[in-house]
Design a protein around this motif. Structure first.
Motif, mmCIF file in Angstrom:
data_model
loop_
_atom_site.group_PDB
_atom_site.id
_atom_site.type_symbol
_atom_site.label_atom_id
_atom_site.label_comp_id
_atom_site.label_asym_id
_atom_site.label_seq_id
_atom_site.Cartn_x
_atom_site.Cartn_y
_atom_site.Cartn_z
ATOM 1 N N ALA A 235 0.850 -1.182 0.000
ATOM 2 C CA ALA A 235 0.000 0.000 0.000
ATOM 3 C C ALA A 235 0.894 1.243 0.000
ATOM 4 O O ALA A 235 2.084 1.175 0.319
ATOM 5 C CB ALA A 235 -0.903 -0.001 1.233
ATOM 6 N N GLU A 236 0.332 2.369 -0.354
ATOM 7 C CA GLU A 236 1.085 3.622 -0.468
ATOM 8 C C GLU A 236 1.875 3.915 0.809
ATOM 9 O O GLU A 236 1.306 4.036 1.893
ATOM 10 C CB GLU A 236 0.111 4.761 -0.760
ATOM 11 C CG GLU A 236 0.762 6.118 -0.932
ATOM 12 C CD GLU A 236 -0.275 7.224 -1.065
ATOM 13 O OE1 GLU A 236 0.052 8.283 -1.622
ATOM 14 O OE2 GLU A 236 -1.427 7.027 -0.591
ATOM 15 N N PHE A 237 3.201 3.990 0.673
ATOM 16 C CA PHE A 237 4.115 4.250 1.786
ATOM 17 C C PHE A 237 3.971 3.238 2.923
ATOM 18 O O PHE A 237 4.383 3.505 4.058
ATOM 19 C CB PHE A 237 3.917 5.670 2.347
ATOM 20 C CG PHE A 237 4.006 6.765 1.329
ATOM 21 C CD1 PHE A 237 5.138 6.933 0.555
ATOM 22 C CD2 PHE A 237 2.928 7.621 1.125
ATOM 23 C CE1 PHE A 237 5.219 7.951 -0.389
ATOM 24 C CE2 PHE A 237 2.993 8.632 0.179
ATOM 25 C CZ PHE A 237 4.140 8.803 -0.579
ATOM 26 N N GLY A 238 3.368 2.091 2.629
ATOM 27 C CA GLY A 238 3.157 1.103 3.679
ATOM 28 C C GLY A 238 2.031 1.474 4.622
ATOM 29 O O GLY A 238 1.979 0.965 5.747
ATOM 30 N N GLY B 158 -3.611 -5.401 3.811
ATOM 31 C CA GLY B 158 -2.508 -4.481 3.595
ATOM 32 C C GLY B 158 -1.834 -4.146 4.918
ATOM 33 O O GLY B 158 -2.329 -4.512 5.980
ATOM 34 N N SER B 159 -0.676 -3.484 4.857
ATOM 35 C CA SER B 159 -0.087 -2.978 3.627
ATOM 36 C C SER B 159 0.793 -4.010 2.920
ATOM 37 O O SER B 159 1.214 -3.791 1.782
ATOM 38 C CB SER B 159 0.756 -1.747 3.947
ATOM 39 O OG SER B 159 1.858 -2.077 4.792
ATOM 40 N N SER B 160 1.058 -5.142 3.584
ATOM 41 C CA SER B 160 1.887 -6.181 2.962
ATOM 42 C C SER B 160 1.038 -7.050 2.040
ATOM 43 O O SER B 160 1.033 -8.279 2.128
ATOM 44 C CB SER B 160 2.564 -7.032 4.039
ATOM 45 O OG SER B 160 3.337 -6.249 4.909
ATOM 46 N N THR C 118 -8.738 -2.441 2.966
ATOM 47 C CA THR C 118 -7.874 -3.590 3.247
ATOM 48 C C THR C 118 -8.221 -4.315 4.537
ATOM 49 O O THR C 118 -7.524 -5.255 4.916
ATOM 50 C CB THR C 118 -6.394 -3.155 3.303
ATOM 51 O OG1 THR C 118 -6.230 -2.177 4.342
ATOM 52 C CG2 THR C 118 -5.948 -2.577 1.974
ATOM 53 N N GLY C 119 -9.288 -3.913 5.201
ATOM 54 C CA GLY C 119 -9.725 -4.616 6.404
ATOM 55 C C GLY C 119 -9.346 -3.898 7.686
ATOM 56 O O GLY C 119 -8.456 -3.045 7.715
#
Length: 460
Positions: A138-141, A160-162, A402-403
């Motif tokens: 995801a953007e910038f983690g 996310g973010s992984s 992303t939850g």
């Protein structure tokens, strides 16, 4: 055995079978298999599934194949470099790699090459692992997701973010992929993609060379088995060390033995009220099964120390968001000045709030975090580990959200090790069970995880 506790295992044994690595090593040594052949099987799966899953940002197949050939030669000579020699690994695209861009999920960094490896990447290469490619973040983690889809149902988020790391392992593309967690970025996608997620003690694996360096950011692993999660983490720490000023990951360079815990604390946190009755029932049945095997189960209703911990950890998500937002507002503000669309509206809206957090407020937040950690430490003498859910339910439909990280944030604010185990199923999708240990007792937590998996007849 209850089908809800095992059905997702049979689903993954079909198209979405997760890879394992450690159990192939004897074949590498005897010559009936090889790291190059193993890599080609990974690549074939990627060719088959990547168009719909979109787990990777970039790959270097030429170097991966050359590294696999070198590993094959070492096995033929009986001289592998480590337990992960020949292991194909995906790297979350927050970490620098000398041969691939590091784009951190942002158009601002499109094609940006630093021409150097992050510490963990360099360490894994020295251990003989094969860096196959960079996985979507995801953007910038943080929160705004990339294009990755859940390999078990492409209409759902991978978390996310992984996101790319979780999906790549869940799809059987690689046996292990690097993830990170600040709030819930590793445990939650592990749950959604049905893999084993390991968030170690804060600082246990060197994260130097990552895009962000927040006070709760920790490097961990997604894996197709507990064994692979451990050996990848241990070798990464052995070759790259821990974060500066931290002692690294304690343990041994072999899979942990199964260890029955004396007592587990069943914790609800603020996430319990967000769960459906079905999810609550599944969790309670699983905990009951563990208790029937002779493990003492305590909770907030029968242990005052557990109740004190539950009360202290309830605001963990708000505290974490503000701590991390305060710490990251300066680089984000710099990016924002590059233009109206330089950062997503999601991040921009959050940034406006984070800019209002004053130094004194930040100090108070840190004090609250320390109080939560102190409450956790008080459980150490009577409770072997905590057990809870990894997420509030199955991966949500759609790709924009992303939850909820409400369950995963507990181990983040504690700086403690956590493992997500793919033991439940809801709505035809996996749901992880999370166990949380104590700082620097990561190896002990793996022994407990192995024992829990064994009583449900899962391969680990």
């Amino acid at each position: 055995m209850d089908t809800e506790l095992t059905k997702n295992k049979s689903n993954r044994n079909n198209e979405n079978k997760m890879l394992t690595f450690y159990d192939h090593v004897p074949r590498f040594l005897e010559g009936s298999d090889s790291p190059r052949a193993y890599l080609e099987r990974c690549i074939n799966t990627i060719i088959k599934r990547e168009a719909e899953v979109q787990a990777f940002v970039s790959m270097n197949l030429v170097r991966a194949r050359a590294d696999a050939d070198a590993s094959t030669m070492r096995y033929a000579a009986g001289k592998p470099l480590s337990l992960v020699d020949g292991m194909p690994i995906g790297v979350k695209d927050l970490f620098e790699t000398e041969d691939l861009p590091t784009e951190v999920g942002s158009p601002l960094f499109k094609g940006k090459c630093t021409d150097r490896d992050a510490a963990v990447v360099q360490g894994l290469r020295e251990a003989g692992a094969i860096i196959l490619g960079k996985t979507v973040t995801a953007e910038f983690g943080f929160y705004s997701p990339g294009p990755t889809r859940n390999p078990l149902d492409i209409t759902r988020t991978p978390g996310g973010s992984s996101s790319g790391s979780g999906a790549a392992v869940g799809a059987g593309m690689v046996p292990v992929a690097i993830g990170t967690q600040v709030v819930g970025s590793l445990i939650r996608p592990s749950s959604f993609n049905g893999n084993f997620g390991f968030k170690p003690t804060f600082g246990a694996i060197n994260s130097s060379g990552a895009h962000s360096n927040l006070s709760q950011s920790v490097l961990g692993m997604h894996a197709g088995s507990l064994t692979d999660a451990w050996i990848a983490s241990f070798e990464a720490a052995r070759f790259a060390g821990g974060d500066p000023g931290h002692p690294g990951l304690y343990g041994i360079d072999e899979p942990m033995m199964s260890t029955k815990p004396k007592a587990l604390a069943r914790i609800e946190t603020a996430g319990w009220q967000k769960c459906s009755p079905e999810v609550r029932e599944l969790f309670e049945r699983l905990v009951k099964r563990i208790e029937e095997k002779g493990v003492n189960i305590t909770d907030r209703f029968c242990d005052i120390n557990v109740e004190s911990f539950e009360s202290s950890v309830e605001p963990a998500l708000d505290i974490t968001n503000d701590i991390c937002g305060y710490e990251f507002r300066w680089p984000l503000s710099s990016y924002q000045r590059r233009g109206p669309n330089a950062i997503s509206s999601n991040i921009a809206q959050r940034l406006e709030r984070w800019k209002s957090i004053e130094n004194e407020t930040y100090r108070n937040l840190l004090q609250q975090r320390e109080k939560i950690r102190s409450q956790h430490e008080r459980l150490k003498d009577s409770v072997t580990a905590l057990i809870t859910l990894s997420a509030t339910g199955a991966a949500p439909k759609g790709l924009e959200y992303t939850g909820d990280p409400i369950f995963a944030v507990t181990s983040s604010i504690l700086g403690a090790p956590a493992i997500s185990l793919p033991l439940l199923e809801v709505d035809g999708m996996p749901l992880g069970i999370q166990i949380i240990g104590y700082k620097h007792r990561d190896a002990e937590l793996f022994g407990i995880a192995r024992w829990i998996m064994s009583i449900f007849d899962h391969k680990v």
